[in-house]
Design an enzyme around this catalytic site. Structure first.
Site, PDB file in Angstrom:
ATOM      1  N   HIS A  92      79.533  18.496  -5.823  1.00  0.00           N
ATOM      2  CA  HIS A  92      78.974  19.751  -6.332  1.00  0.00           C
ATOM      3  C   HIS A  92      77.449  19.711  -6.391  1.00  0.00           C
ATOM      4  O   HIS A  92      76.813  20.744  -6.559  1.00  0.00           O
ATOM      5  CB  HIS A  92      79.623  20.168  -7.661  1.00  0.00           C
ATOM      6  CG  HIS A  92      79.226  19.379  -8.865  1.00  0.00           C
ATOM      7  ND1 HIS A  92      79.908  18.253  -9.282  1.00  0.00           N
ATOM      8  CD2 HIS A  92      78.240  19.555  -9.762  1.00  0.00           C
ATOM      9  CE1 HIS A  92      79.350  17.782 -10.383  1.00  0.00           C
ATOM     10  NE2 HIS A  92      78.333  18.556 -10.698  1.00  0.00           N
ATOM     11  N   ASP A 228      84.761  13.972  -6.157  1.00  0.00           N
ATOM     12  CA  ASP A 228      83.500  14.724  -6.261  1.00  0.00           C
ATOM     13  C   ASP A 228      82.298  13.877  -5.812  1.00  0.00           C
ATOM     14  O   ASP A 228      81.477  13.464  -6.625  1.00  0.00           O
ATOM     15  CB  ASP A 228      83.322  15.203  -7.705  1.00  0.00           C
ATOM     16  CG  ASP A 228      82.345  16.369  -7.804  1.00  0.00           C
ATOM     17  OD1 ASP A 228      81.532  16.547  -6.884  1.00  0.00           O
ATOM     18  OD2 ASP A 228      82.390  17.097  -8.818  1.00  0.00           O
ATOM     19  N   SER A 667      75.131  14.723 -13.408  1.00  0.00           N
ATOM     20  CA  SER A 667      76.100  14.748 -12.319  1.00  0.00           C
ATOM     21  C   SER A 667      75.619  13.864 -11.180  1.00  0.00           C
ATOM     22  O   SER A 667      74.471  13.943 -10.765  1.00  0.00           O
ATOM     23  CB  SER A 667      76.268  16.168 -11.794  1.00  0.00           C
ATOM     24  OG  SER A 667      77.062  16.902 -12.664  1.00  0.00           O
TER      25      SER A 667
END
Ligand code: ARG
Length: 751
Positions: A92, A228, A667
């Protein structure tokens, strides 16, 4: 000298009160604050191996990702994993880059992207990776020149020139990029010296059916089954210095890269996260929290929710639109769910009551002696009255900006391209021939420059989608925004179209010179003042902005006062608890968090195990739901149990949980074991602890991590990009019997 004295203070206070559990996003140069505890928990590295200014250390492998040439606004974290500058981050985080390279014919979002050689690695204009060279406490150069009671403006006047001077003195003639930021609400100032790399190329990304498996449904939730991750590589000029993209650039030779462990994890293992958390509000007072919950988030949720709804309708109907809006949609959908989750979490965890109790404790402490009263007596009353005032004005402002000024993309285009208006006016009014010619020349340059940007501006634009967004947002504007904030021209249009917002949208998009790339191009080729003065999109954009600027003046003045109040509150609570080791709120600077691998109890009688597996992906599979489609190849590998060295006992682990304290910006952060090896990439937080940015809840708050062995399995077995595997430094030790046992137990209870 200073460093040592600081160290002594720190050693002294760390013997005192500890924060609960593993709360805290800690400052790298103050590693000693937690070092002993981390050792007790399983850390085997020395402080020098982790953070060193003179030698290569772990921190040299951590890079903040940004769309700025300056080391600011890190939207994600990445880590160097090879001696050729290979970077791991989340899917992402790379999503926007992958989206920009995608077309209906080459849909890398859907199918994934794998460069099979360095030649195939794709440049990403504007994307940068910043690495911290060193940091220092510069409070002593700044704070003695200001006083606590000065207003924010007075302080800024004194502080800004000092910061400018320090930055210059430490940039080594532009080799480094220096940032000096307030910490603890301005009660400390730290300097951060970075090196910023500007050629960051896309190397590999799994298909969204792996990298975003579970989609928005699973987002912010556990149990999770998402791969991810995305891979980039930093390139430099041939001499190793940062450079803009050039085919002559070479892969970065990093000071340090992280080794990777294939040994797997077990519950209770030490885990450390390094990265760039963006923002937290752990010291927020009750009045501010109430303000947010009641007046700030609800309008955001409503306005963004509507926009998402319109986008989704068009994205589902048209594969081209689906690609064009994928990245913006994902970003807003993510925040939207975050706001909702945070409101829910604050309620369920009774955070307002807890904050109120703390504020009261503070007030009592202040009232205990006259000196404190003089210093802090007005802090909470001031904060309270400021938020009471803001709560009366904020909602219309949010609606006006989200549904008005920022409602349709068209208005943004009009705003940018309409910049020629001022010059056109001047040309018209200038009599002097020479002056006029000069201005005409400037106009030519300006329109040429804008024309050059048109393609990029409109690349991901879909007019019919934006037209519907305009209609829906304008309708909401009329429902929510009081008349004093209405642009005159908007009211005129509404009258003309009798509040039929679809008809109004048709008119605006039809008439405007900026609703397609071709029209904008034609306008710039022959720019006429009359045309722009009558352009409905331009008129709206100008008037929306003017109204907002007007109305937000008051708001900004209030926020200056608030900043002062918050600074004093922070100072006060640190004085109130002199034995507590405080960490500053996240502010997009490098931090570490330590904790361990651990599951949790989300509610009565329910226990979430700490780890998920590939069979869980198969259990979630739903071929009728685009968020839960499983790629064929993945199924085949699963059925053959072809996991290579990445599986264990016939199973492939996918994601796991740790107690690390992270937030947005983290992230892609490396999750590192006690030996300093990479065991996973942090990618999310969990639903039960969405109030975490305001109050950390030890029993519930978890970091969701993609297991590095799943990442390698996908690269190697799924994509066959073995050249990447060969670059990595992989550690695997002989399996220990107790781990095999533990794994067997888990598999028994889950299958
Ligand atoms: N919640 C994650 C974050 O804020 C983003 C996860 C992206 N995945 C998704 N399905 N939208 O970093």
């Amino acid at each position: 000298m200073k460093k040592i004295s600081y160290l002594l203070v720190v050693l002294f206070i760390s013997a005192g009160f500890r924060l609960q559990a593993h709360e805290g996003m800690w400052i790298p140069m103050l590693l000693q604050q937690n070092f002993a505890e981390m050792q007790r928990m399983g850390l085997k590295l020395t402080p020098e191996q982790i953070y060193s200014v003179n030698h290569s250390s772990l921190k040299d492998a951590i890079a903040g990702l940004s769309n700025s040439p300056h080391p600011q606004g890190f939207f994600c974290t990445s880590e160097i994993v090879s001696d050729q500058g290979l970077l791991f981050t989340n899917h992402h985080c790379g999503y926007e880059s992958v989206q920009k390279h995608s077309t209906v014919e080459h849909d890398y979002l859907k199918d994934g992207f794998w460069a099979m050689s360095k030649k195939e690695e794709l440049p990403n204009k504007g994307l940068t990776a910043s690495i911290l060279v060193r940091m220092a406490d510069v409070s002593d150069s700044i704070l003695p020149h200001v006083s606590d009671t000065m207003s924010q403006q007075e302080r800024a006047k004194i502080i800004n020139p000092i910061i400018a001077r320090l930055k210059k003195a430490n940039s080594e003639n532009g080799k480094y990029n220096v940032v000096i930021k307030p910490f603890f609400e301005g009660n400390k100032y730290y300097m951060l010296v970075y090196i910023v790399y500007r050629d960051v190329r896309l190397v590999g990304a799994p298909p969204s059916s792996i990298g975003k498996f579970g989609g928005d449904t699973d987002n912010w939730m556990w149990p999770r089954h998402t791969g991810d991750f995305t891979i980039f590589r930093i390139y430099t000029a041939p001499d190793g210095s940062p450079a803009d993209y050039s085919p002559k650039n070479v892969p970065l030779k990093p000071k340090y890269h992280l080794p990777i462990s294939l040994d797997g994890i077990k519950e209770g293992d030490f885990a450390m996260v390094w990265g760039f958390p963006g923002s937290t509000n752990r010291y927020m007072t009750a009045p501010e929290l109430e303000f947010r919950m009641e007046h700030y988030y609800p309008p955001l949720v409503e306005a963004f929710g509507k926009k998402l709804e319109v986008w989704k309708k068009h994205m589902d109907a048209n594969p081209d639109v689906k690609i064009k809006y994928a990245s913006n949609y994902a970003m807003i959908a993510n925040s939207w769910k975050y706001f909702i989750g945070q409101m829910r979490g604050v309620k369920k965890q009774h955070v307002i009551a807890k904050k109120k109790a703390f504020d009261e404790e503070f007030s009592k402490w202040v009232a205990e002696n006259p000196e404190r009263k003089a210093k802090y007596g007005e802090v909470l009353p001031d904060i309270t009255s400021a938020f009471q005032a803001e709560s009366k004005t904020i909602e219309p402002l949010i609606y006006a900006s989200i549904t008005g000024a920022q409602g349709a993309e068209l208005l943004g285009f009009a705003q940018k391209l309409g910049a020629v208006e001022g010059l056109l006016k001047q040309i018209k009014e200038t009599k002097d021939k020479e002056q006029k010619a000069k201005k005409m020349k400037r106009l030519k340059e300006m329109t040429a420059e804008l024309s050059g940007k048109l393609h990029k501006m409109y690349k991901d634009y879909d007019m019919p989608t934006d037209r519907d967004v305009f209609a829906a947002m304008t309708q909401m504007f009329f429902q929510k925004v009081p008349e004093n904030l209405h642009p005159e021209y908007l009211d005129k249009l509404a009258k003309k179209f009798k509040n039929n917002f679809n008809a109004m949208a048709d008119y605006v998009f039809e008439k405007s010179h900026f609703s397609t790339e071709a029209k904008a191009k034609a306008f710039l080729e022959n720019p006429e003042l009359k045309a722009i003065e009558k352009d409905p999109a331009y008129l709206l954009s100008q008037q929306y902005m003017a109204k907002l600027m007007d109305a937000s003046g008051q708001y900004r003045a209030a926020s200056g006062k608030l900043a002062k109040g918050k600074r004093l509150f922070m100072k006060g609570i640190m004085e109130m608890e002199p034995n507590k080791v405080f960490y500053p709120d996240a502010n997009s600077t490098l931090r570490y968090s330590y904790g361990k691998v651990e599951g949790y109890y989300p509610r009565d009688a329910v226990h979430y195990l700490f780890q998920t597996h590939l069979y869980g992906v198969m259990q979630k599979e739903d071929s009728t739901n685009p968020e839960f489609i499983v790629p064929k190849k993945l199924k085949e590998l699963y059925e053959k149990k072809d996991f290579g060295p990445y599986g264990q006992d016939g199973k492939q682990d996918v994601d796991f949980l740790t107690t690390n304290d992270i937030t947005g910006g983290n992230s892609g952060s490396p999750v590192i074991n006690g030996k300093g090896e990479l065991i996973g990439l942090a990618f999310d937080g969990n639903w039960e602890a969405m109030s975490g940015d305001i109050a950390y809840i030890p029993k519930l708050q978890r970091t969701i991590v993609v297991d590095i062995r799943y990442v390698l399995f996908i690269i190697d077995k799924y994509a066959g990009d073995t050249r990447l595997i060969d670059e990595l430094t992989i550690h695997k030790s002989v399996p220990q019997p107790n781990r095999v046992e533990a794994a067997a137990v888990t598999s028994e209870s889950q299958k």
